[in-house]
Write an enzyme that holds these catalytic residues in place. Structure first.
Site: not given
Ligand code: UGA
Length: 409
Positions: A251
């Site tokens: 995403c």
């Molecule tokens: C993300 C959004 O959080 C959702 O709200 C959205 O619906 C989704 O994209 C989408 O567009 O479908 P997602 O891609 O499943 O969800 O994953 P996240 O939990 O957001 O994590 C994304 C990335 O950021 C991961 O690589 C994670 O490791 C990283 N991350 C997350 C960090 O490095 N630090 C953080 O504090 C949080």
């Protein structure tokens, strides 16, 4: 996900897919994706949910169609609307045959303006009917995170309904009435932009804290304490301030590229988005620099990788930070051994030969140095004593290693 979760709320669901295998899986209560609790819902609410490859059967027997198809990136970063187009045409052909009202809801992430200027004309052309008069049109973005998508669906922070017409708005509000969460009512494009801006802002928070983190590391400050201190401010909020090696997944990378591309095509310089992406591109390679501090020549050294998925609790490796790291290690002639609880099969498709895949995480500990890429829970239980560990995701237990380096702490 939409189908299964709405089935839980007693709606009768008919899922349509062109992929027979997925349809059969759903009809046999098997989840076609690795997602916590999804299969349980398919089993528990099997009376409410079935799947078919037949658009006619689905639309003839339903009142609303959600378009949930993928919108992948084109080579230039813009979104590919092929699947949206294909499904909109098929839906329209069925709406043509109906003598009653039907609502089409775009759930896929699409650039603002797409529902109004791309989906609506297709629906009108192939149905011979008028949107907002003969059938309804709405945009209802989702904010689900992979791995916890069921929970996010059932406990949303807000529900966004962008509608072309008041009747669609009212019917969609009824669908979500039991969620007792704020419902934001907008037009089609505003709903689309809320989704893009939300993902973009979340990625901004991560890139920002990663930049602060690299400065903190230089000074010897713990970035996590800084994030905690900032997070108490309600205007800032602690969520998505975990520093490390950056964001991946299906995403954020795609959505930021699409918004950047759209701005550029329309002569707006996307200064902020550009730099959020730049920070994310350099972030994973920090691990290699830290590794070389302790093993300057990594040629022929065995480097162990813990975690290949873009985050824990998923088998998804799309834009995973493991990919640029593995690429660089291979370029420098390191021998790579790797383990991931779920993502090995997917990663093997990318790197069938250059990596030795392990059966468990303990095997990875036998390497000359270990890189932690994904914070799977089971990595917290390993015995890191005597090892060299470079940690991209803040596994506190790894601090017991002989040499321990955190990406931003
Ligand atoms: C993300 C959004 O959080 C959702 O709200 C959205 O619906 C989704 O994209 C989408 O567009 O479908 P997602 O891609 O499943 O969800 O994953 P996240 O939990 O957001 O994590 C994304 C990335 O950021 C991961 O690589 C994670 O490791 C990283 N991350 C997350 C960090 O490095 N630090 C953080 O504090 C949080």
């Amino acid at each position: 996900m939409t189908g299964a979760c709405l089935a839980k709320y007693n709606h009768k669901i008919i899922c349509v897919d062109i992929n027979r295998e997925k349809v059969d899986m759903i009809n046999n209560q098997k989840s076609p994706i690795y997602e916590k609790n999804l299969e349980e819902i398919l089993k528990e609410y099997k009376e409410n949910i079935k799947a078919t490859t037949n658009y006619e059967e689905a639309i003839k027997n339903s009142e609303i169609t959600f378009i949930c198809v993928g919108t992948p990136s084109n080579n230039d970063g813009s979104i590919n609307l092929d699947y949206i187009k294909e499904s909109a045409i098929e839906i329209a052909k069925q709406i043509k045959k109906l003598d009653r009202w039907h609502i089409v809801v775009v759930k896929s992430t699409v650039i603002p303006g797409t529902s109004e200027k791309f989906v609506k004309p297709l629906l009108e052309k192939y149905s011979g009917k008028k949107a907002g008069i003969d059938f309804g049109l709405a945009m209802n973005p989702e904010f689900l995170r992979e791995g916890v998508a069921v929970d996010d669906f059932l406990h949303p922070d807000r529900i966004v309904i962008g509608a072309l017409d008041e009747k669609s708005n009212e019917i969609l509000k009824k669908i979500y009435k039991d969620f007792s969460k704020p419902i934001i009512e907008t037009n089609l494009s505003e709903a689309e932009m809320i989704k893009y801006a939300s993902n973009c802002f979340l990625a901004t928070k991560i890139s920002f804290i990663n930049e602060i983190g690299t400065i903190c590391k230089l000074i010897g400050i713990d970035t996590y304490k800084v994030a905690d201190g900032m997070g108490y401010d309600k205007r800032i909020c602690r969520a998505f301030l975990n520093s490390g090696i950056g964001w991946g997944g299906s995403c954020f990378p795609k959505d930021l590229l699409a918004l950047k591309n759209y701005a550029e095509k329309n002569n707006i310089k996307p200064y902020i988005i550009e730099n959020i992406i730049k920070r994310n591109d350099v972030q994973p390679l920090i691990l290699i620099d830290l590794l070389k501090k302790h093993i300057p020549d990594i040629k022929n050294k065995t480097i162990g990788i813990l975690g290949l998925s873009f985050k824990p609790n998923t088998d998804d490796i799309r834009y995973s930070r493991s990919i640029p790291i593995v690429k660089k290690l291979i370029k420098e002639g390191a021998k790579i051994i790797a383990y991931d609880p779920q993502a090995i099969d997917n990663f093997r498709k990318l790197y069938p030969d250059q990596i030795t895949y392990c059966n468990d995480s303990d095997e990875v500990l036998k390497s000359d140095a270990i890189l932690i890429i994904t914070e799977w829970d089971e990595f917290k239980k390993l015995d890191y004593t005597g090892k060299i560990v470079i940690d991209g995701r803040r596994i506190k237990e790894a601090e017991k290693a002989k040499i321990y380096e955190g990406a931003c702490w």
